[in-house]
Design a protein around this motif. Structure first.
Motif, PDB file in Angstrom:
ATOM      1  N   GLY A  42      12.105  44.777   7.444  1.00 17.33           N
ATOM      2  CA  GLY A  42      10.783  44.987   7.634  1.00 17.33           C
ATOM      3  C   GLY A  42      10.030  43.175   8.573  1.00 17.33           C
ATOM      4  N   ALA A  43      10.209  43.627   9.630  1.00 17.65           N
ATOM      5  CA  ALA A  43      10.399  42.159  10.671  1.00 17.65           C
ATOM      6  C   ALA A  43       8.613  41.909  10.488  1.00 17.65           C
ATOM      7  CB  ALA A  43      10.343  42.956  11.968  1.00 17.65           C
ATOM      8  N   THR A  49      15.878  43.221   9.643  1.00 15.47           N
ATOM      9  CA  THR A  49      17.331  44.146   9.482  1.00 15.47           C
ATOM     10  C   THR A  49      17.747  45.019   9.898  1.00 15.47           C
ATOM     11  OG1 THR A  49      15.689  43.842   7.330  1.00 15.47           O
ATOM     12  CG2 THR A  49      17.443  45.912   7.406  1.00 15.47           C
ATOM     13  N   LEU A  50      19.291  44.467  10.620  1.00 21.43           N
ATOM     14  CA  LEU A  50      19.619  45.350  11.692  1.00 21.43           C
ATOM     15  C   LEU A  50      20.361  45.996  11.195  1.00 21.43           C
ATOM     16  CD1 LEU A  50      20.370  44.272  14.915  1.00 21.43           C
ATOM     17  CD2 LEU A  50      22.437  45.179  13.453  1.00 21.43           C
ATOM     18  N   GLY A  51      20.908  47.593  10.975  1.00 17.34           N
ATOM     19  CA  GLY A  51      22.049  48.193  10.401  1.00 17.34           C
ATOM     20  C   GLY A  51      23.029  48.903  11.852  1.00 17.34           C
ATOM     21  N   PHE A  52      24.262  47.521  11.344  1.00 18.46           N
ATOM     22  CA  PHE A  52      25.343  48.321  12.457  1.00 18.46           C
ATOM     23  C   PHE A  52      26.522  48.982  12.006  1.00 18.46           C
ATOM     24  CE2 PHE A  52      29.014  47.001  15.275  1.00 18.46           C
ATOM     25  CZ  PHE A  52      28.503  46.860  16.119  1.00 18.46           C
ATOM     26  N   SER A  53      27.064  50.406  13.004  1.00 23.00           N
ATOM     27  CA  SER A  53      28.281  51.043  12.584  1.00 23.00           C
ATOM     28  C   SER A  53      29.127  50.612  13.796  1.00 23.00           C
ATOM     29  CB  SER A  53      27.298  51.996  12.752  1.00 23.00           C
ATOM     30  OG  SER A  53      28.819  53.069  12.867  1.00 23.00           O
ATOM     31  N   GLN A  54      29.805  49.756  13.250  1.00 21.06           N
ATOM     32  CA  GLN A  54      31.519  49.358  14.452  1.00 21.06           C
ATOM     33  C   GLN A  54      32.498  50.342  14.299  1.00 21.06           C
ATOM     34  OE1 GLN A  54      32.240  47.669  16.166  1.00 21.06           O
ATOM     35  NE2 GLN A  54      33.063  45.919  16.144  1.00 21.06           N
ATOM     36  N   VAL A  55      33.036  50.849  15.043  1.00 21.52           N
ATOM     37  CA  VAL A  55      34.066  51.857  15.420  1.00 21.52           C
ATOM     38  C   VAL A  55      35.175  51.702  13.873  1.00 21.52           C
ATOM     39  CG1 VAL A  55      35.930  52.255  17.083  1.00 21.52           C
ATOM     40  CG2 VAL A  55      33.981  51.528  17.876  1.00 21.52           C
ATOM     41  N   GLY A  56      35.604  50.415  13.946  1.00 20.28           N
ATOM     42  CA  GLY A  56      36.646  50.249  13.550  1.00 20.28           C
ATOM     43  C   GLY A  56      37.264  48.685  13.465  1.00 20.28           C
ATOM     44  N   ARG A  98      22.520  57.560   9.509  1.00 16.20           N
ATOM     45  CA  ARG A  98      21.582  58.554   8.665  1.00 16.20           C
ATOM     46  C   ARG A  98      21.491  57.389   7.085  1.00 16.20           C
ATOM     47  NH1 ARG A  98      24.064  64.111  10.200  1.00 16.20           N
ATOM     48  NH2 ARG A  98      22.312  64.515  11.759  1.00 16.20           N
ATOM     49  N   SER A  99      22.177  56.547   6.720  1.00 16.69           N
ATOM     50  CA  SER A  99      21.813  56.012   5.734  1.00 16.69           C
ATOM     51  C   SER A  99      20.815  55.044   6.337  1.00 16.69           C
ATOM     52  CB  SER A  99      23.234  55.498   5.231  1.00 16.69           C
ATOM     53  OG  SER A  99      22.566  54.105   4.377  1.00 16.69           O
ATOM     54  N   TYR A 100      21.065  54.310   7.413  1.00 11.91           N
ATOM     55  CA  TYR A 100      20.354  52.880   7.881  1.00 11.91           C
ATOM     56  C   TYR A 100      18.408  53.513   7.701  1.00 11.91           C
ATOM     57  CZ  TYR A 100      24.519  50.217   8.845  1.00 11.91           C
ATOM     58  OH  TYR A 100      25.861  49.736   8.486  1.00 11.91           O
ATOM     59  N   ILE A 101      18.967  54.269   8.680  1.00  7.62           N
ATOM     60  CA  ILE A 101      17.346  55.666   8.731  1.00  7.62           C
ATOM     61  C   ILE A 101      16.846  55.165   7.641  1.00  7.62           C
ATOM     62  CG2 ILE A 101      15.919  57.450   9.361  1.00  7.62           C
ATOM     63  CD1 ILE A 101      18.601  58.303  11.900  1.00  7.62           C
ATOM     64  N   THR A 102      17.270  55.972   6.595  1.00  8.32           N
ATOM     65  CA  THR A 102      16.502  56.475   5.166  1.00  8.32           C
ATOM     66  C   THR A 102      16.759  55.041   4.000  1.00  8.32           C
ATOM     67  OG1 THR A 102      18.593  58.005   4.580  1.00  8.32           O
ATOM     68  CG2 THR A 102      17.227  57.144   2.832  1.00  8.32           C
ATOM     69  N   GLN A 103      17.666  54.056   5.256  1.00  5.65           N
ATOM     70  CA  GLN A 103      16.735  52.320   4.641  1.00  5.65           C
ATOM     71  C   GLN A 103      15.808  52.260   5.503  1.00  5.65           C
ATOM     72  OE1 GLN A 103      20.638  50.325   3.116  1.00  5.65           O
ATOM     73  NE2 GLN A 103      21.353  51.580   4.063  1.00  5.65           N
ATOM     74  N   GLY A 104      15.360  52.515   5.687  1.00  5.16           N
ATOM     75  CA  GLY A 104      14.174  51.831   7.072  1.00  5.16           C
ATOM     76  C   GLY A 104      14.256  50.615   7.822  1.00  5.16           C
ATOM     77  N   VAL A 105      15.748  50.149   8.016  1.00  6.27           N
ATOM     78  CA  VAL A 105      15.906  49.126   8.777  1.00  6.27           C
ATOM     79  C   VAL A 105      14.921  49.551   9.924  1.00  6.27           C
ATOM     80  CG1 VAL A 105      18.392  49.174   8.126  1.00  6.27           C
ATOM     81  CG2 VAL A 105      17.385  50.409  10.398  1.00  6.27           C
ATOM     82  N   ASP A 106      15.223  47.739  10.329  1.00  4.23           N
ATOM     83  CA  ASP A 106      14.109  47.640  11.169  1.00  4.23           C
ATOM     84  C   ASP A 106      14.467  48.132  13.106  1.00  4.23           C
ATOM     85  OD1 ASP A 106      12.187  45.955  10.115  1.00  4.23           O
ATOM     86  OD2 ASP A 106      13.310  44.573  10.022  1.00  4.23           O
ATOM     87  N   VAL A 107      16.030  47.833  13.821  1.00  5.68           N
ATOM     88  CA  VAL A 107      16.948  48.291  14.140  1.00  5.68           C
ATOM     89  C   VAL A 107      17.986  48.812  13.785  1.00  5.68           C
ATOM     90  CG1 VAL A 107      18.044  47.702  16.719  1.00  5.68           C
ATOM     91  CG2 VAL A 107      16.126  46.134  15.555  1.00  5.68           C
ATOM     92  N   ILE A 108      18.771  49.954  14.644  1.00  6.55           N
ATOM     93  CA  ILE A 108      20.394  50.642  14.500  1.00  6.55           C
ATOM     94  C   ILE A 108      20.434  50.297  15.553  1.00  6.55           C
ATOM     95  CG2 ILE A 108      21.837  52.384  14.270  1.00  6.55           C
ATOM     96  CD1 ILE A 108      19.237  53.580  12.504  1.00  6.55           C
TER      97      ILE A 108
END
Ligand code: AHR
Length: 335
Positions: A42-43, A49-56, A98-108
């Motif tokens: 929460g900013a 809190t930033l959720g980052f999804s990396q390619v691999g 979707r998990s980051y959305i559920t967790q309520g991060v500030d930015v994805i």
């Protein structure tokens, strides 16, 4: 290497946020996203809190990109980073988002494995009021309101730069080229192919075969072995990244030929292993793709959370290297 103005100012911006971040909670950097439920960060507590999804972790480039993000989005710089590795699968990225959305991060933020198929999950983020930043790769969507900003290289230009050098060096010699494409459906694979093809148009350089090597060294080697079995007249390899070019080197050497001489090799990325092969004469030319996107991402995330205007497209500028330029650059190369 040249960077955007944003990058040049990011350290100052990060330091300002660091002041807010004293006493911040521990980062999740490197871990999988939690199953969901709790709202984290929460900013308004000064921590983004930033959720980052990396390619691999498919290439040297990707390893450098992950390091840049994890080194920059730290607790000291005012971030709680939640990081997940999609293992080159779109369904894993969608699940992570979707998990980051559920967790309520500030930015994805995420680097999309492929270009298409993102509208539904991006709409979910938008409905939840969570801004999305694209890094490295674009999405193919007609709705540009689904993301705030896209930071990354111009892949078409990279392909063009590679093709222009090939034409400059070899036009008039009737060169037969094979192409090792990146992951099917990924923006860099689509765009680099387009750029290279447009640059060689009108020359007598011809692409006689083209297949995906999925941006990995192992698959680059396997596909090159297939090309060598099928064609005995290959003059040049255009590989969409260094790792596939390095795999091609192994296949060419195993076939008793000298890479860089019997078969010329042009690649994209300019990571240390590729640059070393260029210095060693096994690769002939490399167009850079800069993976150090962490500072730009940090600055954009801070602005987005603060409700400030951000640029929709931030193009990272890339250089190109022949052998002499690689010799000069390699000792101080960051990645
Ligand atoms: O999207 C950037 C590309 O992805 C890099 O060129 C490649 O090495 C990586 O896998």
């Amino acid at each position: 290497m040249a960077r955007t103005t944003l990058t040049r100012t990011v350290l100052a911006a990060v330091s300002v946020v660091s002041l807010f971040a004293l006493g911040a909670c521990a980062s999740d950097a490197g871990g999988e996203p939690a199953a969901g439920g709790e709202t984290s960060g929460g900013a308004d507590d000064g921590v983004i809190t930033l959720g980052f999804s990396q390619v691999g972790a498919e290439s040297g480039w990707r390893a450098a990109n992950t390091k840049s993000i994890q080194d920059t989005l730290t607790v000291d710089n005012g971030f709680e980073l939640k990081f997940s590795d999609a293992q080159q699968k779109q369904e894993n990225q969608i699940q992570a988002i979707r998990s980051y959305i559920t967790q309520g991060v500030d930015v994805i933020a995420f680097s999309p494995v492929v270009e298409t198929g993102w509208d539904a999950v991006l709409q979910e983020a938008k409905s939840a009021g969570i801004p999305v930043i694209l890094t490295d790769r674009a999405v193919d969507s007609s709705d540009e309101t689904l993301y705030e900003s896209f930071i990354g290289s111009d892949f078409v230009k990279e392909g063009e730069m590679a093709g222009e050098w090939v034409v400059e060096q070899y036009d008039g010699e009737g060169y037969q080229a094979v192409e090792l494409q990146g992951t099917t459906g990924a923006a860099p694979a689509i765009d680099r192919k387009e750029g290279f093809e447009s640059a060689i148009e009108g020359s007598d350089v011809e692409i006689i075969d083209s297949q995906t090597g999925n941006f990995t060294r192992a698959e680059g080697k396997t596909v090159m072995e297939g090309f060598l079995n099928k064609h005995d007249d290959i003059d040049l390899v255009f590989a969409h990244n260094d790792d596939m070019g390095l795999g091609a080197i192994e296949a060419i050497e195993a076939a008793g030929m000298t890479p860089g001489e019997d078969i010329k090799i042009v690649t994209i990325d300019a990571v240390k292993d590729g640059m070393q092969a260029l210095v060693d004469g096994k690769i002939n030319y490399i167009v850079e793709c800069n993976p150090l996107l962490g500072p730009d991402l940090a600055e954009i995330a801070q602005k987005v959370v603060a409700g400030e205007e951000v640029e929709k497209r931030i193009v990272v500028k890339d250089e190109a290297f022949d052998q002499a330029a690689a010799e000069e650059a390699l000792p101080t190369r960051e990645y």
